[in-house]
Motif scaffolding. Sequence first.
Motif, PDB file in Angstrom:
ATOM      1  N   GLY A   4       8.693   6.404   2.445  1.00 19.86           N
ATOM      2  CA  GLY A   4       8.670   5.152   1.701  1.00 19.86           C
ATOM      3  C   GLY A   4       9.633   4.109   2.228  1.00 19.86           C
TER       4      GLY A   4
ATOM      5  N   ASN B 142       7.216  -4.202   2.108  1.00 21.38           N
ATOM      6  CA  ASN B 142       7.552  -4.761   0.788  1.00 21.38           C
ATOM      7  C   ASN B 142       7.646  -6.284   0.841  1.00 21.38           C
TER       8      ASN B 142
ATOM      9  N   SER C 291       1.586  -0.990   1.184  1.00 25.43           N
ATOM     10  CA  SER C 291       2.538  -0.720   0.102  1.00 25.43           C
ATOM     11  C   SER C 291       2.456   0.732  -0.349  1.00 25.43           C
TER      12      SER C 291
ATOM     13  N   LYS D 107       6.095   3.320  -4.468  1.00 26.70           N
ATOM     14  CA  LYS D 107       7.225   3.303  -5.398  1.00 26.70           C
ATOM     15  C   LYS D 107       6.946   4.113  -6.645  1.00 26.70           C
TER      16      LYS D 107
ATOM     17  N   SER E 176       6.824   7.932  -5.949  1.00 26.54           N
ATOM     18  CA  SER E 176       8.150   8.477  -5.677  1.00 26.54           C
ATOM     19  C   SER E 176       8.977   8.561  -6.967  1.00 26.54           C
ATOM     20  N   ASP E 177       8.976   7.479  -7.753  1.00 25.12           N
ATOM     21  CA  ASP E 177       9.732   7.464  -9.013  1.00 25.12           C
ATOM     22  C   ASP E 177       9.208   8.519  -9.977  1.00 25.12           C
TER      23      ASP E 177
END
Length: 365
Positions: free
Chosen positions: A18, A23, A32, A73, A76-77
Motif C-alpha cells: 500500500g 494517492n 488506489s 486503505k 488494510s485498516d
Amino acid sequence: MKFRCERDTLVEALASAGRAVANRGGALPVLSGVRAELTGDRLRLTGSDLELTIEIEITVAGEQDGVAVLPAKISSDLVRSLGDPRVEVSVEGDEARITAGRFESSLRLLPADEFPRLAMPADEAVTLAAKDFAGALRQVVPAASADDARPILTGVLLAAEAGGLRLVATDSYRLAVRDLPGTSVLGEGQSVLVPSRALRELERLLGSAEEVTLRLGEREAAFEVGGVRLTTRLIEGEFPNYRGLIPASHPNRLTVGREALVEAVKRVKLMARELNTPVRLAMSADGLELVAITQDVGQAHEQLDASYEGTELTVAFNPDYLLSGVEVTPGDEIYLDTVDAQKPAVIRAGEAQEFLYLLMPVRVS
C-alpha cells in the motif's frame, strides 16, 4: 479467489504494498487499490502509482486461485482492526468477503482488468550487503530535494567510481556523498538517477535483511529484499556537476566531538524557531561557541571544547541541515572544514574518506 491467512502477516503485506499506491488526483482509479493474485499457497500483493511499484509474496492457505484488486486503505485498516488472528478472504464477482471469528464484511472491488501491466525486472542481477547499503542510504537520501519542480534534484545518483559504488544527493543547499568501495553494480563510467522516494521505501524494507538484489533496466531499477520487490522508474536527465561544488582546499579545520555537537545544536536551535533563523558557529583557538538569536524571543549560547586550526571565523548554518549532516557522520570526532563565511563547508568523519557532507552557509548581517 479464496484463502486463509494469519492477520498480522496479511496486515504487514497490505501495508508494504500500500505504500506505493497512488494517492494523487488524476491517477487511474484502479491504482488506489492493491492487486492480489493467488496461485496455490502463494499470494502476491502489488501496489503501484506507475512511478513506484512494491510487490510482496506471502504464504497463505490457498483454496481457489484468482486475481482481485482490493481498495488499499479500507482493506488494510479493516484487517488491522480484526480481533481474531485467523482471517479468511473470498472473492465472488465484484466483492471480497473478509471474515475473522464472528466478524464479517464485504468490500466492493476495483476492476482487475484495468490494473496496468507493469515492467518486468532485468535478468542481470547484482547482490549487495544490505547493512552497508542501508547505511549509505541513511546518510545520503535526506540531502535530496523534495521539490518536484526540480525533478533531477529529487533523485540520488548511483555512479561507478574507482572500482566501487558512489551515492550522491543534493538539494542545492547541501550535498551528501558516500562511497561503497569494492561494490560493483555499474560498469565503469556508468551512472543512474534513482528517485529518493523509492530509496526511502527501500531503506524501510532493508531492516534486518542480510542482502539486497539490484536489477537495472534501461528505464527501471528493481530492488529485491526477501519476498519483497521494489521497482522504480529512473529519472532521466543530467545530474549537476557536484564535484565543482566541493572546495579544492580548506584553510580552516575544526575538530570536535560528534555527540557533543549534536546535543549542543539541538539545544541551541530551540531558540532558532523561525524558518530563516540560523545557528552561528564561532570558531577560534579557544574552541567553539554556538549562538542562536531570534528577535523578540531571545538568544542561546553554548561553548564546546574543540581544537581549531586556521583564521578565527564565524559561520552561520541552517540548524536542521547542520544537524542532519552531523548525525549521520560516523565516528566519535568530526572535522568541519571551512574557507570563509560565504563558501561551502565540508563535514567529514575524521580521516575517513568514504563520506562527506557539504553545507552552504547562511548569510547574516
